[in-house]
Design a protein around this motif. Sequence first.
Motif, mmCIF file in Angstrom:
data_model
loop_
_atom_site.group_PDB
_atom_site.id
_atom_site.type_symbol
_atom_site.label_atom_id
_atom_site.label_comp_id
_atom_site.label_asym_id
_atom_site.label_seq_id
_atom_site.Cartn_x
_atom_site.Cartn_y
_atom_site.Cartn_z
ATOM 1 N N SER A 234 37.023 15.903 36.661
ATOM 2 C CA SER A 234 35.854 16.792 36.502
ATOM 3 C C SER A 234 34.543 16.041 36.695
ATOM 4 C CB SER A 234 35.868 17.439 35.113
ATOM 5 O OG SER A 234 36.990 18.248 34.960
ATOM 6 N N ILE A 235 34.454 14.883 36.077
ATOM 7 C CA ILE A 235 33.232 14.072 36.205
ATOM 8 C C ILE A 235 33.049 13.631 37.649
ATOM 9 C CG2 ILE A 235 32.135 11.894 35.536
ATOM 10 C CD1 ILE A 235 33.623 12.241 32.795
ATOM 11 N N LYS A 236 34.123 13.161 38.243
ATOM 12 C CA LYS A 236 34.090 12.667 39.621
ATOM 13 C C LYS A 236 33.673 13.781 40.586
ATOM 14 C CE LYS A 236 37.895 11.728 41.633
ATOM 15 N NZ LYS A 236 38.943 11.431 42.571
ATOM 16 N N GLU A 237 34.226 14.982 40.405
ATOM 17 C CA GLU A 237 33.862 16.100 41.279
ATOM 18 C C GLU A 237 32.366 16.387 41.199
ATOM 19 O OE1 GLU A 237 36.276 19.532 40.452
ATOM 20 O OE2 GLU A 237 38.077 18.566 41.247
ATOM 21 N N TYR A 238 31.830 16.410 39.998
ATOM 22 C CA TYR A 238 30.409 16.695 39.819
ATOM 23 C C TYR A 238 29.549 15.627 40.500
ATOM 24 C CZ TYR A 238 25.880 17.298 37.624
ATOM 25 O OH TYR A 238 24.538 17.459 37.415
ATOM 26 N N VAL A 239 29.842 14.377 40.229
ATOM 27 C CA VAL A 239 29.025 13.276 40.769
ATOM 28 C C VAL A 239 29.210 13.146 42.278
ATOM 29 C CG1 VAL A 239 28.671 10.770 40.732
ATOM 30 C CG2 VAL A 239 28.993 12.020 38.587
ATOM 31 N N TYR A 240 30.442 13.129 42.748
ATOM 32 C CA TYR A 240 30.702 12.924 44.163
ATOM 33 C C TYR A 240 30.146 14.057 45.014
ATOM 34 C CZ TYR A 240 33.803 8.885 43.438
ATOM 35 O OH TYR A 240 34.325 7.656 43.137
ATOM 36 N N HIS B 124 26.591 13.988 45.825
ATOM 37 C CA HIS B 124 26.233 12.968 46.817
ATOM 38 C C HIS B 124 26.928 13.199 48.165
ATOM 39 C CE1 HIS B 124 25.052 10.890 43.093
ATOM 40 N NE2 HIS B 124 24.136 10.334 43.866
ATOM 41 N N GLY B 125 27.568 14.365 48.308
ATOM 42 C CA GLY B 125 28.217 14.697 49.573
ATOM 43 C C GLY B 125 29.489 13.920 49.856
ATOM 44 N N ILE B 126 30.157 13.446 48.793
ATOM 45 C CA ILE B 126 31.380 12.655 48.953
ATOM 46 C C ILE B 126 32.565 13.523 48.527
ATOM 47 C CG2 ILE B 126 32.609 10.589 48.196
ATOM 48 C CD1 ILE B 126 29.806 9.433 47.453
#
Length: 193
Positions: A105-111, A114-116
Amino acid sequence: MRDALVWKKTVPTYLELSNTLWLVYKCLEGIKSQGYTNRLAAQSLIWVESDSIKGMISRQYRYYASKEIFKDDTTRKEKAISFVLSFLRKDAGYKIPKYLGVIQSIKEYVYKSHGITPGDYSFFAALLENGQANENLNVLVDLGIPTSAIKKISKKIPESLETDQQVIQYIKKNMDDLSSKLDQYEIDLINRI
């Protein structure tokens, strides 16, 4: 650290899983030892690749014997059984899948901000939690059938069966064929459904 969190396949390599678990346990539990998360990663991968709990216990016993951990054979056997069952119940069956969900969940939000492309841990988390059972076999878990039995018969049950009732009917109809891989207590439990 971003690259360490991106898995190239749905089942991670040892290094990918170890790095991910180290970050999760460091941030969520304050564990600073990477040795602990390395062991969790190794056990997790052994579990998803293993055919049975018995095989995992034998492997753990051989490890204890090779390192001369615990002096007598009976203690090694008891400790191997205890270790594997505790790992499956506490870590594989609950903690690791939940933590992978949090980091996902955290990774999806952050990435995404940033378009990753973030990648997805859900398949591996489900493998750990359900003991490699196909999703359509979750009804068997709910009915109290051991994960070890479900793993043994899962390859013989068509994934096209969509409803719980279809799965149960298929098992009842094909029990003679399915039971060849099962222990007697597993057969008894399945026959009760």
